[in-house]
Design a protein around this motif. Structure first.
Motif, PDB file in Angstrom:
ATOM      1  N   GLU A 105      92.749 100.601  92.106  1.00 33.07           N
ATOM      2  CA  GLU A 105      91.721 101.566  92.494  1.00 33.07           C
ATOM      3  C   GLU A 105      92.209 102.999  92.289  1.00 33.07           C
ATOM      4  O   GLU A 105      91.424 103.889  91.995  1.00 33.07           O
ATOM      5  CB  GLU A 105      91.318 101.349  93.954  1.00 33.07           C
ATOM      6  CG  GLU A 105      90.091 102.099  94.354  1.00 33.07           C
ATOM      7  CD  GLU A 105      89.544 101.666  95.705  1.00 33.07           C
ATOM      8  OE1 GLU A 105      88.507 102.210  96.099  1.00 33.07           O
ATOM      9  OE2 GLU A 105      90.145 100.795  96.365  1.00 33.07           O
ATOM     10  N   GLY A 131      90.076 102.500  88.774  1.00 34.25           N
ATOM     11  CA  GLY A 131      89.346 103.599  89.392  1.00 34.25           C
ATOM     12  C   GLY A 131      89.361 104.876  88.583  1.00 34.25           C
ATOM     13  O   GLY A 131      89.385 105.953  89.159  1.00 34.25           O
ATOM     14  N   VAL A 146      85.535 101.998  87.910  1.00 34.21           N
ATOM     15  CA  VAL A 146      84.676 102.073  89.091  1.00 34.21           C
ATOM     16  C   VAL A 146      84.852 103.454  89.712  1.00 34.21           C
ATOM     17  O   VAL A 146      85.856 103.718  90.372  1.00 34.21           O
ATOM     18  CB  VAL A 146      85.036 100.976  90.121  1.00 34.21           C
ATOM     19  CG1 VAL A 146      84.104 101.046  91.316  1.00 34.21           C
ATOM     20  CG2 VAL A 146      85.007  99.599  89.480  1.00 34.21           C
ATOM     21  N   ARG A 148      84.609 106.531  92.234  1.00 30.83           N
ATOM     22  CA  ARG A 148      84.648 106.557  93.702  1.00 30.83           C
ATOM     23  C   ARG A 148      83.268 106.783  94.329  1.00 30.83           C
ATOM     24  O   ARG A 148      82.985 106.249  95.374  1.00 30.83           O
ATOM     25  CB  ARG A 148      85.579 107.661  94.178  1.00 30.83           C
ATOM     26  CG  ARG A 148      87.009 107.410  93.869  1.00 30.83           C
ATOM     27  CD  ARG A 148      87.866 108.510  94.481  1.00 30.83           C
ATOM     28  NE  ARG A 148      89.097 108.710  93.750  1.00 30.83           N
ATOM     29  CZ  ARG A 148      90.140 107.897  93.802  1.00 30.83           C
ATOM     30  NH1 ARG A 148      90.094 106.839  94.544  1.00 30.83           N
ATOM     31  NH2 ARG A 148      91.231 108.147  93.100  1.00 30.83           N
ATOM     32  N   ASP A 149      82.435 107.564  93.688  1.00 31.69           N
ATOM     33  CA  ASP A 149      81.136 107.887  94.275  1.00 31.69           C
ATOM     34  C   ASP A 149      79.990 107.224  93.505  1.00 31.69           C
ATOM     35  O   ASP A 149      78.870 107.694  93.530  1.00 31.69           O
ATOM     36  CB  ASP A 149      80.937 109.398  94.329  1.00 31.69           C
ATOM     37  CG  ASP A 149      81.063 110.054  92.959  1.00 31.69           C
ATOM     38  OD1 ASP A 149      81.448 109.365  91.993  1.00 31.69           O
ATOM     39  OD2 ASP A 149      80.765 111.252  92.842  1.00 31.69           O
ATOM     40  N   THR A 153      81.045  99.778  94.720  1.00 31.78           N
ATOM     41  CA  THR A 153      82.387 100.015  95.263  1.00 31.78           C
ATOM     42  C   THR A 153      83.396  99.189  94.470  1.00 31.78           C
ATOM     43  O   THR A 153      83.035  98.278  93.717  1.00 31.78           O
ATOM     44  CB  THR A 153      82.469  99.598  96.742  1.00 31.78           C
ATOM     45  OG1 THR A 153      82.265  98.182  96.829  1.00 31.78           O
ATOM     46  CG2 THR A 153      81.450 100.350  97.580  1.00 31.78           C
ATOM     47  N   PHE A 154      84.653  99.496  94.658  1.00 30.42           N
ATOM     48  CA  PHE A 154      85.713  98.745  93.997  1.00 30.42           C
ATOM     49  C   PHE A 154      85.659  97.274  94.409  1.00 30.42           C
ATOM     50  O   PHE A 154      85.757  96.377  93.585  1.00 30.42           O
ATOM     51  CB  PHE A 154      87.078  99.364  94.331  1.00 30.42           C
ATOM     52  CG  PHE A 154      88.166  98.964  93.390  1.00 30.42           C
ATOM     53  CD1 PHE A 154      88.251  99.537  92.133  1.00 30.42           C
ATOM     54  CD2 PHE A 154      89.108  98.021  93.758  1.00 30.42           C
ATOM     55  CE1 PHE A 154      89.250  99.171  91.252  1.00 30.42           C
ATOM     56  CE2 PHE A 154      90.112  97.655  92.896  1.00 30.42           C
ATOM     57  CZ  PHE A 154      90.191  98.223  91.632  1.00 30.42           C
ATOM     58  N   ASP A 155      85.439  97.036  95.687  1.00 22.27           N
ATOM     59  CA  ASP A 155      85.310  95.680  96.212  1.00 22.27           C
ATOM     60  C   ASP A 155      84.067  94.986  95.634  1.00 22.27           C
ATOM     61  O   ASP A 155      84.107  93.820  95.258  1.00 22.27           O
ATOM     62  CB  ASP A 155      85.252  95.709  97.738  1.00 22.27           C
ATOM     63  CG  ASP A 155      85.317  94.331  98.352  1.00 22.27           C
ATOM     64  OD1 ASP A 155      86.229  93.561  98.006  1.00 22.27           O
ATOM     65  OD2 ASP A 155      84.434  94.019  99.178  1.00 22.27           O
ATOM     66  N   GLY A 156      82.971  95.716  95.558  1.00 23.03           N
ATOM     67  CA  GLY A 156      81.739  95.157  94.997  1.00 23.03           C
ATOM     68  C   GLY A 156      81.905  94.746  93.545  1.00 23.03           C
ATOM     69  O   GLY A 156      81.411  93.697  93.119  1.00 23.03           O
TER      70      GLY A 156
END
Length: 192
Positions: A105, A131, A146, A148-149, A153-156
């Motif tokens: 990330e 990220g 991915v 940050r905004d 999300t990174f997890d998604g």
């Protein structure tokens, strides 16, 4: 995130391009040739436990044993079970037909980038969810950045990729592609 949440996320993202990108990466994961040849590595502070568990589930549910992941850890305890004792030295033996899936990330640390570069040189396929790290993206054969905004999300993004990896293959067969080509070549059908 359960399967219902993933389905809802997919519905929301249907028109954004995210589903196509995560499907491409999911299909690339399936190209790994053997169980255990899918190597997952993160950063020293963030090992990809969650994605490892999801891919193990997808391997079991889909019957695609090549999705069975190997978690590569920065400092595995010597008394850990064998499957949790795989260290960074495993990347030195990565070879053609294996896939190194890197999750970072933040910017990947230099020791990780060096090992990724070595694995690429020995023929391993390099995939990444990152990220916004240009060095990691440059080493990867395929990567998803991915922001940050962003919408996801990174997890998604990890959930979308793992779900896509276990989906039935939706690519058209050779017969389907030839039929479409013949339709294009022969022109439109005019009704009598």
């Amino acid at each position: 995130m359960d399967s219902g949440s993933v389905a809802f996320l997919r519905e929301i993202l249907a028109e954004t391009g995210w589903l196509e990108r995560t499907r491409e990466l999911g299909l690339a994961l399936r190209a790994t040739r053997s169980p255990g040849g899918l190597l997952l590595v993160g950063t020293p502070d963030d090992e990809p436990w969650h994605l490892t568990a999801h891919l193990a589930d997808e391997a079991e549910f889909s019957g695609l044993s090549q999705l069975t992941p190997t978690l590569v850890r920065w400092s595995p305890p010597p008394d850990a079970p064998a499957h949790l004792r795989v260290g960074l030295d495993r990347l030195e033996s990565a070879r053609r037909g294996e896939t190194l899936f890197v999750l970072s990330e933040q910017h990947a640390p230099v020791p990780l980038l060096e090992r990724v570069d070595d694995a690429r040189r020995t023929g391993a396929t390099i995939l990444a969810i990152e990220g916004g790290d240009p060095e990691l993206a440059g080493l990867a054969h395929d990567a998803i950045a991915v922001p940050r905004d962003g919408l996801v999300t990174f997890d998604g993004a990890q959930h979308l990729v793992s779900a896509a990896a276990g989906e039935p293959d939706r690519r058209p067969s050779l017969r389907d592609r030839l039929a479409r080509l013949l339709d294009k070549v022969s022109g439109p059908q005019i009704a009598d």
